[in-house]
Design an enzyme around this catalytic site. Structure first.
Site, PDB file in Angstrom:
ATOM      1  N   GLY A   1      -4.478   5.585   3.970  1.00 60.68           N
ATOM      2  CA  GLY A   1      -4.742   4.492   5.365  1.00 60.68           C
ATOM      3  C   GLY A   1      -5.926   3.848   5.380  1.00 60.68           C
ATOM      4  O   GLY A   1      -5.777   3.081   6.179  1.00 60.68           O
TER       5      GLY A   1
ATOM      6  N   LYS B   1       1.152  -1.644  -0.125  1.00 59.25           N
ATOM      7  CA  LYS B   1      -0.010   0.441   0.273  1.00 59.25           C
ATOM      8  C   LYS B   1       0.694   1.474   0.073  1.00 59.25           C
ATOM      9  O   LYS B   1       1.742   1.455   0.864  1.00 59.25           O
ATOM     10  CB  LYS B   1      -0.785  -0.290   1.551  1.00 59.25           C
ATOM     11  CG  LYS B   1      -2.488   0.189   0.768  1.00 59.25           C
ATOM     12  CD  LYS B   1      -2.025   2.314   1.209  1.00 59.25           C
ATOM     13  CE  LYS B   1      -2.069   3.020   1.958  1.00 59.25           C
ATOM     14  NZ  LYS B   1      -1.430   4.466   2.192  1.00 59.25           N
TER      15      LYS B   1
ATOM     16  N   GLU C   1      -8.207   3.551   5.084  1.00 57.18           N
ATOM     17  CA  GLU C   1      -9.455   2.950   3.649  1.00 57.18           C
ATOM     18  C   GLU C   1      -8.782   1.339   3.339  1.00 57.18           C
ATOM     19  O   GLU C   1      -8.661   0.087   3.968  1.00 57.18           O
ATOM     20  CB  GLU C   1      -9.426   3.558   2.434  1.00 57.18           C
ATOM     21  CG  GLU C   1     -10.578   4.477   2.494  1.00 57.18           C
ATOM     22  CD  GLU C   1     -11.128   5.502   1.595  1.00 57.18           C
ATOM     23  OE1 GLU C   1     -12.110   6.441   2.074  1.00 57.18           O
ATOM     24  OE2 GLU C   1     -10.809   5.600   0.146  1.00 57.18           O
TER      25      GLU C   1
ATOM     26  N   GLU D   1       9.100   0.321  11.015  1.00 54.09           N
ATOM     27  CA  GLU D   1      10.074   0.752  11.045  1.00 54.09           C
ATOM     28  C   GLU D   1       9.419   2.947  11.668  1.00 54.09           C
ATOM     29  O   GLU D   1       8.320   3.540  10.721  1.00 54.09           O
ATOM     30  CB  GLU D   1      10.517   1.340   9.967  1.00 54.09           C
ATOM     31  CG  GLU D   1      11.335  -0.195  10.056  1.00 54.09           C
ATOM     32  CD  GLU D   1      12.490  -0.229   8.814  1.00 54.09           C
ATOM     33  OE1 GLU D   1      12.050   0.559   8.311  1.00 54.09           O
ATOM     34  OE2 GLU D   1      13.344  -0.727   8.898  1.00 54.09           O
TER      35      GLU D   1
ATOM     36  N   GLY E   1      -5.362   0.989   3.573  1.00 53.33           N
ATOM     37  CA  GLY E   1      -4.318   0.859   4.622  1.00 53.33           C
ATOM     38  C   GLY E   1      -5.012  -0.664   6.094  1.00 53.33           C
ATOM     39  O   GLY E   1      -4.565  -1.192   6.134  1.00 53.33           O
TER      40      GLY E   1
ATOM     41  N   GLU F   1       7.747  14.543  17.294  1.00 51.75           N
ATOM     42  CA  GLU F   1       8.273  15.106  15.872  1.00 51.75           C
ATOM     43  C   GLU F   1       7.967  16.005  15.001  1.00 51.75           C
ATOM     44  O   GLU F   1       6.632  15.774  14.787  1.00 51.75           O
ATOM     45  CB  GLU F   1       8.538  12.806  15.888  1.00 51.75           C
ATOM     46  CG  GLU F   1       9.633  12.894  14.122  1.00 51.75           C
ATOM     47  CD  GLU F   1       8.749  11.695  13.279  1.00 51.75           C
ATOM     48  OE1 GLU F   1       7.825  11.325  13.637  1.00 51.75           O
ATOM     49  OE2 GLU F   1       9.816  10.673  12.550  1.00 51.75           O
TER      50      GLU F   1
ATOM     51  N   CYS G   1      12.862  10.953   9.438  1.00 54.25           N
ATOM     52  CA  CYS G   1      12.781   9.640  10.386  1.00 54.25           C
ATOM     53  C   CYS G   1      14.009   9.625  11.779  1.00 54.25           C
ATOM     54  O   CYS G   1      14.011   9.640  12.925  1.00 54.25           O
ATOM     55  CB  CYS G   1      12.617   8.087  10.760  1.00 54.25           C
ATOM     56  SG  CYS G   1      13.359   6.952   9.308  1.00 54.25           S
TER      57      CYS G   1
END
Ligand code: NAD
Length: 491
Positions: free
Chosen positions: A213, A181, A215, A255, A217, A392, A290
């Site tokens: 995401g 995805k 839907e 991750e 995901g 973040e 990240c």
């Protein structure tokens, strides 16, 4: 602004069972370019039915792919790498247009890295070995590393090609089939890669669905026939993926995010260190990484002079159109992220005693006001427990926090839910190693600020994730399961 010469199609399709198809509900998602806010293409708004089609196709393809000799699988991955070579420039330009990363400093390197990833996992596909155990004279016990089945992979937009290819190459090398995805904000270059990969792979081995995401995901993480979830993205969504996996006791790799410390010791008040901290902060990726070292702990005795060095070096970097060869820094990926970053800058600068040593609120006129551009921003006078130092930001905002005592700075560095990466800057190797061993992070760099390297088992501590996929060992741990066979040779 440079003209878009990238060969962008108006419309992109999903890859399901070797066929290029629209969403079953015939709905679409427009893709906007952050460089000038123009809509550049549309992609299918995949949902539950599309995911079901893709998972079924991957399930049908699995036995044949599992039973293909590992080195033959590896050869196909290497052929994909060779076939990608002539397309580096074209695909790099597409990345820059869709996610705003600068072509010269980022996107070209990303596509070349992706080619290397196919080569790396292609070359180690034959190294997925088991063991034998010396039980006694008559029993032969050996283990096999078997693929898991259909892998559901979900990736973000910040390095869309690199992160998608990491999952594709490692999962496929190990004999799994895959439903990916792709991120809805930057799906085009990933679909271009899939187009080339699909020419070499048996149908159904690789399937790519674009969708939201909540839907596509959600449909993927809850599908009963998916045997492994491999997710790269935010900690909040990672937590949701893990919860969905727990319903079916699925293995997961996560991750996730980071709020990574950089510690500058008093003996490191030098220009190359300032440049290194700028690299570590990933300013040339607009901080959208990240591993960005976004908390800069500078020893009090060198604070002003070191911040001066950082700002002098930052001033040499040009923010501009991602396609322009002069631009070092491109645009923030979308309006939502742009508003979020600006909100954090406002929040930081509203506090008493903080100043923006450089950057600040984005330009409201001129060419940079046409897209989602934010100047690199360094906020001085921050305390480690403030929101801008704990959350973040995923933007070009670095918080400078002074320190005096070594134990105290290590405590502050570790005082975060995250634990992805860290950077230490000093000539004193003893100090550097003491700090490296005390910091709770999956990857600590000393006197360097570069990005992930292939072959290194990179990943997070704490809420930055679980699992490692960047290496041969990571691939084996993440994408195979161990089976023991015990045989009584006397019978
Ligand atoms: P995100 O978590 O919002 O989205 C990531 C992906 O998850 C997208 O494809 C999205 O559509 C999908 N998604 C969203 N909700 C979902 C749901 N309920 N179910 C299933 N899928 C869903 O993250 P983002 O904003 O795209 O990316 C930025 C984040 O990714 C940052 O936190 C960054 O640190 C992290 N990241 C981590 C690494 C790493 O290696 N640790 C690498 C790159 C990015």
């Amino acid at each position: 602004m440079a003209t878009v010469t990238a060969e962008l199609a108006d419309e992109y399709l999903n890859l399901v069972d070797g066929q290029w198809v629209g969403a079953r509900n015939d709905e679409w998602i427009p893709v906007e370019s952050p460089r000038d806010r123009r809509t550049i293409a549309r992609v299918p708004r995949g949902g539950e039915k599309d995911i079901a089609d893709a998972v079924n196709a991957a399930g049908r393809a699995f036995p044949g792919w599992r039973d293909t000799a590992p080195r033959a699988r590896g050869r196909l991955l290497q052929q994909i790498a060779d076939a990608l070579e002539p397309h580096v420039e074209r695909i790099a330009r597409i990345i820059s247009v869709e996610n705003g990363n600068a072509l010269r400093t980022q996107s070209r390197g990303e596509v070349n890295f992706a080619i290397d990833v196919f080569r790396y996992f292609g070359s180690v596909a034959g190294e997925i070995k088991g063991e034998t155990i010396p039980l006694n004279a008559t029993v032969l016990d050996y283990s096999r590393r078997e693929p898991l089945g259909v892998v559901g992979a979900i990736t973000p937009w910040n390095a869309p090609v690199q992160l998608a290819v990491m999952k594709i190459a490692s999962a496929l090398a190990a004999g799994n089939t895959l439903v990916l995805k792709a991120a809805e904000d930057a799906p085009l270059a990933v679909l271009e890669i899939a187009k080339i990969a699909d020419e070499f792979l048996p149908r159904g081995v690789l399937n790519v669905i674009v969708g939201y995401g909540t839907e596509a995901g959600e449909a993927l993480i809850t599908h009963p026939d998916v045997r492994k979830l491999s997710f790269t993205g935010s900690t909040a969504v990672g937590s949701r993926v893990m919860a969905a996996a727990s319903d079916r006791i699925l293995p997961v790799s996560l991750e996730l995010g980071g709020k990574n410390p950089q510690i500058v010791y008093p003996d490191a008040n030098e220009d190359w260190v300032a440049q290194g901290t700028i690299t570590g902060m990933r300013f040339v990726r607009q901080g959208q990484s990240c591993t960005a070292g976004s908390r800069l702990f500078v020893h009090k005795s060198i604070l002003d002079s070191f911040v001066d060095k950082v700002t002098t070096n930052l001033a040499k970097l040009k923010v501009g159109d991602p396609l322009d060869e002069d631009s070092d820094i491109g645009a923030i990926v979308n309006k939502k992220q742009f508003d979020r970053v600006c909100g954090y800058i406002d929040d930081g600068l509203q506090r008493s005693n903080t100043t923006a040593a450089v950057g600040g609120r984005p330009p409201t006129e001129g060419p940079l006001s046409e897209g989602y551009y934010v100047e690199p921003t360094v906020i001085v006078g921050v305390e480690n427990d403030w929101r801008i130092a704990q959350e973040e930001i995923f933007g070009p905002v670095m918080c400078v926090i002074p320190w005096e005592d070594e134990d105290d700075v290590i405590r502050m560095a570790n005082d975060t839910h995250y634990g992805l990466s860290a950077f230490i800057w000093t000539h004193d190797i003893g100090r550097a190693l003491r700090a490296a061993h005390s910091i709770e992070a999956g990857w600590v760099q000393v006197n360097q600020g570069g990005g992930q390297v292939l072959g290194q088992s990179y990943g997070g501590y704490k809420r930055s994730g679980i699992g490692r996929e960047f290496s041969l060992e990571g691939m084996i741990e993440s994408f195979t399961q161990r089976k023991h066979v015990s045989i009584d040779t006397n019978r």
